[in-house]
Design an enzyme around this catalytic site. Structure first.
Site, PDB file in Angstrom:
ATOM      1  N   SER A 134      44.192  40.652  45.253  1.00  0.00           N
ATOM      2  CA  SER A 134      43.251  39.091  44.208  1.00  0.00           C
ATOM      3  C   SER A 134      41.882  38.830  44.661  1.00  0.00           C
ATOM      4  O   SER A 134      41.536  39.436  44.335  1.00  0.00           O
ATOM      5  CB  SER A 134      44.228  37.639  44.686  1.00  0.00           C
ATOM      6  OG  SER A 134      43.813  36.412  43.962  1.00  0.00           O
ATOM      7  N   ASP A 161      48.024  38.239  34.032  1.00  0.00           N
ATOM      8  CA  ASP A 161      47.441  37.658  35.224  1.00  0.00           C
ATOM      9  C   ASP A 161      47.624  36.445  34.933  1.00  0.00           C
ATOM     10  O   ASP A 161      46.958  35.353  34.782  1.00  0.00           O
ATOM     11  CB  ASP A 161      46.106  38.104  35.445  1.00  0.00           C
ATOM     12  CG  ASP A 161      45.928  37.746  37.095  1.00  0.00           C
ATOM     13  OD1 ASP A 161      45.880  38.685  37.625  1.00  0.00           O
ATOM     14  OD2 ASP A 161      45.641  36.606  37.109  1.00  0.00           O
ATOM     15  N   HIS A 186      51.273  37.981  39.601  1.00  0.00           N
ATOM     16  CA  HIS A 186      49.779  38.119  40.657  1.00  0.00           C
ATOM     17  C   HIS A 186      49.339  38.686  41.205  1.00  0.00           C
ATOM     18  O   HIS A 186      50.585  37.845  42.401  1.00  0.00           O
ATOM     19  CB  HIS A 186      48.060  36.942  40.399  1.00  0.00           C
ATOM     20  CG  HIS A 186      47.429  36.659  40.930  1.00  0.00           C
ATOM     21  ND1 HIS A 186      46.434  37.301  40.251  1.00  0.00           N
ATOM     22  CD2 HIS A 186      47.361  35.884  42.347  1.00  0.00           C
ATOM     23  CE1 HIS A 186      45.298  37.118  41.044  1.00  0.00           C
ATOM     24  NE2 HIS A 186      45.504  36.945  42.176  1.00  0.00           N
TER      25      HIS A 186
END
Length: 417
Positions: A160, A256, A323
């Protein structure tokens, strides 16, 4: 009668002892099951001398990391992993993070579970299990670009916001190490694209501009980008990746879940909550919403094609609605993990790092991949917090396992009674 009473008493005592042993055995099994799922727990180390240099968290506390030392053939190899956790784009949002683990090392959990790419067991992490594995905790709110002189000195990775950091600091990280050192970078769910939201507004571009401006990030962003473009644009990998000289692997979902929730359809432009159900579970999207999501994938792939057209760059773009996939054991490497071209994520990255296979594959459109998780593993996160550190699903699995254990123990007690 006396003899019979003694016999019955002994029998009852034996049954009680057996019952206690049985309960302890079940408890031991539960503990081992938890350990198997969560992986190794690693203590925290604070870099206290960094405070004098101004390298601090949002609250002024020292930066921190977790290190599990390598062994055997991996004793001289290093995996440095940046933690993720979104960003703060103004004083208010930074103050909100200040007294949390994303803004203060005082609030960070210790010890921390190492799983997925950080796991120390070969069967769950075949290529990096015995390396020196370092997880750098995230507490500056700017993908490690806020008032930083240098990145702590190999595979540099992150998830991330940490995945973005591994892109932004890839070449500078390599420069810290001796000539001849084999250095590569891995970005997991860090390829954030510059795209307009469903209302037609440049929501994510405005947001990143605020982050870069607030934290003074321009001086710590790649010069190869800032010399050509507005520094705020250099927070987007699509403008940076092509100039990166260090070998880079981009692992990302074409759908995503963080970007769908926060870039494409942020709550700020959806006050009526039309997108809420779709963002929680892509299977519930209406035909119109699904077309919008498919258009997002097309734009994502277009930016990727232009920036990763090099043999040194690895690409693994699956069609899952997730994600971060390196930190979760269930997506990294185990039975039932996602596959692309019959290859699990851990295998693809391992082969790429060791130059056995220059993996560059892109999945077909949703919902063609049956190996994807049935739903977003991070969906328990608040939609617009920017959290996405990949740990929540592991915690969720632990809680499920604990409930299972409690049920077993409860059944034993019930049977005894």
């Amino acid at each position: 009668m006396h003899v019979r009473w003694n016999y019955e008493t002994r029998a009852i005592n034996c049954m009680m002892i057996y019952s206690r042993m049985s309960q302890w055995m079940n408890l031991l099994i539960c503990v081992l099951l938890l350990k198997k799922i969560e992986g190794l727990y690693v203590g925290i180390t604070y870099v206290r001398n960094a405070v004098a240099k101004g390298a601090v968290c949002l609250d002024g506390s020292p930066p921190a990391y977790h290190l599990d030392k390598g062994f055997g053939t991996g004793i001289n190899s290093w995996l440095v992993h940046f933690e993720g956790g979104g960003w703060c784009n103004n004083i208010t949002t930074c103050l909100a993070r200040k007294n949390t683990r994303l803004g203060s090392s005082k609030q960070m959990a210790t010890p921390l579970a190492f799983s997925g790419i950080m796991n120390n067991m070969r069967q769950y992490n075949p290529d990096f299990y015995n390396w020196n594995r370092v997880k750098i905790r995230y507490c500056d709110g700017a993908s490690f670009t806020g008032d930083v002189e240098a990145v702590n000195p190999a595979l540099l990775s992150g998830c991330s916001a940490g995945g973005l950091a591994s892109i932004l600091h890839c070449d500078s990280f390599r420069a810290l190490l001796p000539m001849g050192t084999k250095v590569k970078c891995l970005s997991d769910a860090g390829y954030f694209i510059n795209v307009k939201d469903v209302s037609g507004a440049p929501h994510i571009q405005t947001y990143f501009n605020q982050v870069v401006s607030l934290h003074g990030s321009a001086k710590n962003l790649p010069l190869s980008c800032t010399s050509r473009l507005n520094p705020a644009l250099c927070f987007f990998p699509q403008y940076v990746v092509q100039q990166i000289k260090t070998p880079l692997f981009v692992l990302n979902a074409a759908y995503d879940s963080w970007q769908i929730k926060n870039t494409l359809a942020p709550s700020a432009v959806d006050p009526s909550g039309t997108w809420k159900a779709c963002k929680l579970d892509i299977n519930t999207c209406s035909p119109i919403q699904l077309k919008t999501v498919q258009d997002f994938r097309t734009k994502f792939l277009n930016t990727l094609y232009r920036s990763t057209n090099s043999s040194s760059k690895g690409v693994y773009i699956d069609s899952c609605y997730v994600h971060c996939q390196t930190e979760l054991q269930e997506t990294w490497f185990m039975t039932g993990s996602p596959e692309l071209g019959k290859t699990k994520i851990a295998k693809a990255i391992g082969d790429w790092f060791y130059d056995e296979n220059p993996f560059q594959k892109i999945d077909c459109p949703y919902p063609c991949n049956p190996t994807c998780p049935r739903s977003d593993l991070d969906k328990q996160h608040h939609l617009d917090t920017g959290l996405g550190n990949g740990i929540a699903a592991t915690v969720k699995l632990s809680l499920v396992t604990m409930v299972f254990c409690w049920l077993i123990m409860g059944m034993k007690i019930s049977f005894k009674n």
